[in-house]
Design a protein around this motif. Sequence first.
Motif, PDB file in Angstrom:
ATOM      1  N   HIS A  99      49.601  36.780  41.272  1.00 49.36           N
ATOM      2  CA  HIS A  99      49.858  36.779  39.834  1.00 49.36           C
ATOM      3  C   HIS A  99      49.343  35.541  39.104  1.00 49.36           C
ATOM      4  N   GLY A 100      48.922  34.514  39.844  1.00 44.77           N
ATOM      5  CA  GLY A 100      48.396  33.325  39.191  1.00 44.77           C
ATOM      6  C   GLY A 100      49.447  32.507  38.480  1.00 44.77           C
ATOM      7  N   TRP A 101      50.677  32.527  38.969  1.00 44.89           N
ATOM      8  CA  TRP A 101      51.743  31.747  38.329  1.00 44.89           C
ATOM      9  C   TRP A 101      51.520  30.252  38.544  1.00 44.89           C
ATOM     10  N   PRO A 102      51.881  29.416  37.567  1.00 43.54           N
ATOM     11  CA  PRO A 102      51.599  27.979  37.655  1.00 43.54           C
ATOM     12  C   PRO A 102      52.692  27.147  38.311  1.00 43.54           C
ATOM     13  N   THR A 103      53.696  27.761  38.887  1.00 41.11           N
ATOM     14  CA  THR A 103      54.815  26.987  39.428  1.00 41.11           C
ATOM     15  C   THR A 103      55.312  27.584  40.732  1.00 41.11           C
ATOM     16  N   GLN A 104      55.915  26.735  41.550  1.00 38.67           N
ATOM     17  CA  GLN A 104      56.525  27.161  42.821  1.00 38.67           C
ATOM     18  C   GLN A 104      58.043  27.300  42.677  1.00 38.67           C
ATOM     19  N   ASN A 105      58.570  27.294  41.457  1.00 35.18           N
ATOM     20  CA  ASN A 105      60.016  27.404  41.226  1.00 35.18           C
ATOM     21  C   ASN A 105      60.446  28.868  41.169  1.00 35.18           C
TER      22      ASN A 105
END
Length: 315
Positions: free
Chosen positions: A80-86
């Motif tokens: 998904h190309g999400w910018p966070t590991q949270n």
Amino acid sequence: MGNKGHRRRLNRRITDRIVAELEAGRFPWVQPWGVAAAPGHSGAPGQPGATAPGLPRNAITARRYSGVNILILWGSVIEHGWPTQNWLTFRQALAAGGVVRKGERGTCVVYADRFTPDTEKERARETGDEARAIPFLKRFTLFNAAQCEGLPDGFSTPDAPLPERATMPAAERLIAATGADFRIGGERAFYAPSRDFVQVPPQPAFFEQINYYRTCLHELTHWTGHASRLARDQSGCFGSADYAREELVAEMGAAFLCAALGIVPTVRHADYLAGWLDVLRHDSRAIFRAASQASKAADFLLSFASDTPADELSP
């Protein structure tokens, strides 16, 4: 029997997903980060945006996830190309003052543990035997912070990008802190179990110097398997299933360590891909054992660095 059947189906489903990734030439344990996306663009599916280095962690407790869950969550970040590991559960998002956006789909992860029924405890008291614990596998759903809105500042903010440099002080400190017999020289990187030492070529010998650290951490993961440390089976010869299993542990261990230390190496050539696929296709539990052992090895090594805590990895 029903619980065992459920575990087997869940094991096989997760293993099949990872095998499919490998067959497509993707490595689920390679850190899911890429070049920074253009302003205002978070990345389309399959095209990671400004994805941050690091291990997946719970946004509320800050605890890192472990074992096969790292691979599952990294896979979703890549997709998904999400910018966070949270990550958060649906209820955690609500408790934090936010909400999961309508239409978002969660990522299923697993939690393995054991419990001892009261009847078994009673039987053990009556007979004097040791009570037998029953293993169980529970699944639950997580949402990436980027799938939520209304969360406090910082929950979905990308981590600072890693600056480009040839040497990584955190990695150098960790290598030194282990006290391993670590030798630099020659043309090959290897760990010698019988003599308990690691050897790697000099850093300038690497086409991309950052890969020196990935190689060091790969060999140090092998080093943790010595009988005096985590005591893994390292008796397999090249080409055997046992050898492939240990290489799988070392590859994932190095990836987990690189993520924890903020190191961004390039993708390793699939030297042992055929062996890994053979092991995974024949044993649906193999990826769980390898990921668990890789996590334990990474935690063992990170424990040498006082400023890099190895948190207990749980939801």
